[in-house]
Enzyme design. Structure first.
Site, PDB file in Angstrom:
ATOM      1  N   ASP A 207      53.769  73.633 -53.500  1.00 32.57           N
ATOM      2  CA  ASP A 207      52.343  73.485 -53.840  1.00 32.57           C
ATOM      3  C   ASP A 207      52.135  73.154 -55.322  1.00 32.57           C
ATOM      4  O   ASP A 207      51.398  73.847 -56.028  1.00 32.57           O
ATOM      5  CB  ASP A 207      51.570  74.764 -53.496  1.00 32.57           C
ATOM      6  CG  ASP A 207      51.889  75.287 -52.113  1.00 32.57           C
ATOM      7  OD1 ASP A 207      51.924  74.479 -51.177  1.00 32.57           O
ATOM      8  OD2 ASP A 207      52.103  76.501 -51.965  1.00 32.57           O
TER       9      ASP A 207
ATOM     10  N   GLU B 184      43.332  72.083 -46.361  1.00 31.56           N
ATOM     11  CA  GLU B 184      43.688  73.149 -47.307  1.00 31.56           C
ATOM     12  C   GLU B 184      44.036  72.525 -48.651  1.00 31.56           C
ATOM     13  O   GLU B 184      43.883  71.313 -48.860  1.00 31.56           O
ATOM     14  CB  GLU B 184      44.882  73.946 -46.771  1.00 31.56           C
ATOM     15  CG  GLU B 184      46.113  73.083 -46.510  1.00 31.56           C
ATOM     16  CD  GLU B 184      47.237  73.834 -45.816  1.00 31.56           C
ATOM     17  OE1 GLU B 184      47.187  75.072 -45.775  1.00 31.56           O
ATOM     18  OE2 GLU B 184      48.172  73.171 -45.331  1.00 31.56           O
TER      19      GLU B 184
END
Length: 506
Positions: A21, A190
């Site tokens: 991420d 997301e």
């Protein structure tokens, strides 16, 4: 370990290990990157680059996880999820969502700190993937986040807030600004990253799942919407599955680039660099016409020497390098500084000594995403029967090789493993005597993260046990770990010393 590059081109991934991420920001001529650290401490790794290709690890922004008592034990898939890194008002800011507690932030005057302790910006379960924006045009501050259905029952939507300019809290109840249930074919939206560009509010956010999804872009003239969307990066006929979640950065010369991850099983989420341009309608185009690139012209930035986050360690004075993280908040006495080289670990007493997945005192680093040989020398000084120490590959399943003190006082080389559903370890090979209480341990990793164990107890390296296929946890790639442990009881159980840790590409 560096990925082979050329003077004029680079090859993906630029970070070939589990830097999950990623988010990136530029300050002057310097680029900085952070990534998810989940339940490991210290958390929030901080990487630096001058060319977006060569990266070094310069520190961590989070010394210990909060609430501290909850992270006194391993919580491998919890903790710090999908941080966002920004620079505002002469300070660095990192926001992240802890799915069990809410949205936190830390900030510092410089990338090397000192960083504040974590501040809870918005409390709640299932709040993840938070990103702030300070709008230079209006002076307003905003916050966007996604949702984890496992905690909240909500997913596939993004919620926006007005935020206090000092980043200490939100100013309203929040509004769903993107509901991807209303977008045909979209699911698991997301990882939003929020930007202001060309009169638009932009949200770069992936959907479709980490292994099979795509990267989307959303834009609106107003922060609270309505937003229009477009898929800007997808796998197509490449071998880059995902491609998923990252950050956009602009160089001093005005070039745009996008860093994102690719899910690679036991290797975790490796980081790719994509060129970014704009089409006639003002939408970003990532990669080569929306498909990931394998090799591409380097960014137009000053040449830099090859670099990568450190892996090797001689542990000078008993200190370990920045690449190491504990599997839980550390306690005093787990590692001892001293005058010589070598990592001296205390054989911590634990009722869970039979399963390294449950131990908080495992010192870990990322499993490299390429074939390699991992070696370390171990000396066991623990006199307690059952005291043990070793080199492990940790994931949902685990394997380790090391030394153990027997009830007869002799030290033996042992090799053990545990399956994902197993509550106890089993022998992967017959124990053999280590007469000097020392051994050189080796794990060779090949394609598919298949690991071969071997050890040298004084008569050369000898293979041990069958091939072990490393596995990830749910969100975290497999980890290399060093540990020392003893059965539950009272009193000091001794120490183990690790020296000359090396990772060599195969």
């Amino acid at each position: 370990m560096t990925v082979e590059q050329t003077a004029t081109t680079y090859r993906n991934p630029v970070l070939n290990a589990d830097w999950s991420d990623p988010d990136v920001v530029r300050v002057g001529d310097d680029f900085y990157l952070t990534a998810s650290s989940f339940g490991r401490a210290p958390g929030l790794p901080l990487l630096h680059s001058r060319d977006l290709v060569n990266w070094t690890l310069v520190g961590h922004a989070l010394e210990r996880l909060e609430p501290a008592e909850e992270f006194a034990v391993p919580r491998h898939d919890c903790g710090v999820w999908a941080p966002s890194l920004r620079h505002h008002d002469d300070r660095f800011w990192i926001f992240w969502g802890d799915p069990d507690h809410g949205i936190f932030q830390v900030n510092a005057p410089g990338i090397r700190g000192p960083w504040t302790g974590p501040h809870l910006v918005k409390e709640g379960k299932g709040l993840i993937d938070a990103c702030p924006l300070w709008d230079e045009e209006t002076g307003e501050a905003y916050l966007v986040h996604a949702w984890a259905r496992s905690r909240s029952g909500i997913k596939n939507r993004l919620t926006g807030h007005r935020m206090r300019p000092d980043g200490t809290g939100v100013l309203d109840e929040g509004k769903v600004i993107v509901d991807a249930d209303r977008i045909p074919g979209w699911f698991t939206l997301e990882g939003p990253k929020l930007y202001r560009h060309d009169g638009w509010f932009w949200i770069m956010a992936p959907a479709g799942g980490v292994e099979t999804g795509w990267q989307g872009a959303f834009r609106s003239r107003d922060f609270f919407g309505p937003y229009e969307e477009r898929i800007v990066l997808e796998q197509r006929d490449t071998d880059v599955n995902g491609p998923h979640q990252g950050g956009w950065v602009r160089t001093p010369a005005g070039e745009d680039w996008f860093l994102h991850f690719q899910q690679r099983g036991a290797y975790g989420r490796v980081v790719h660099l994509q060129p970014m341009t704009w089409d006639a309608e003002g939408w970003p185009v990532l990669g080569e016409d929306g498909a990931p690139v394998t090799e591409h012209r380097r960014p137009a930035l000053p040449p830099q020497p090859p670099a990568a986050p450190a892996t090797d360690d001689d542990f000078p004075g008993g200190r370990y390098g920045r690449q190491w993280q504990w599997t839980a908040n550390p306690q005093d006495g787990w590692a001892t500084q001293h005058s010589a080289d070598g990592l001296r670990l205390t054989c911590v007493r634990s009722a869970g000594a039979h399963d390294p997945r449950t131990l908080p005192n495992v010192l870990t680093q990322r499993l490299p995403g390429m074939p390699c040989a991992v070696e370390v020398e171990l000396s066991l000084a623990g006199q307690e029967p059952g005291a043990r120490a070793g080199l492990a590959v940790l994931g949902d399943a685990f394997g380790w090789i090391g030394l153990e003190r027997g009830a007869d006082g002799a030290v033996r080389l042992v090799h053990r493993f545990g399956e994902s559903v197993a509550e106890r370890e089993r022998d992967a090979a017959h124990p053999r005597l280590a007469p000097d209480g020392r051994a050189r341990l080796r794990i060779e990793t090949g394609a598919g993260a298949r690991c071969r164990f071997s050890a040298d107890t004084g008569d050369g390296f000898r293979p041990s046990g069958p091939v072990f296929a490393a596995t990830p946890w749910r969100w975290v790639g497999a980890l290399l770990g060093l540990f020392a442990v003893a059965p539950a009881g009272h009193g000091h159980a001794g120490t183990a010393t690790f020296t000359h840790f090396r990772i060599t590409p195969s």
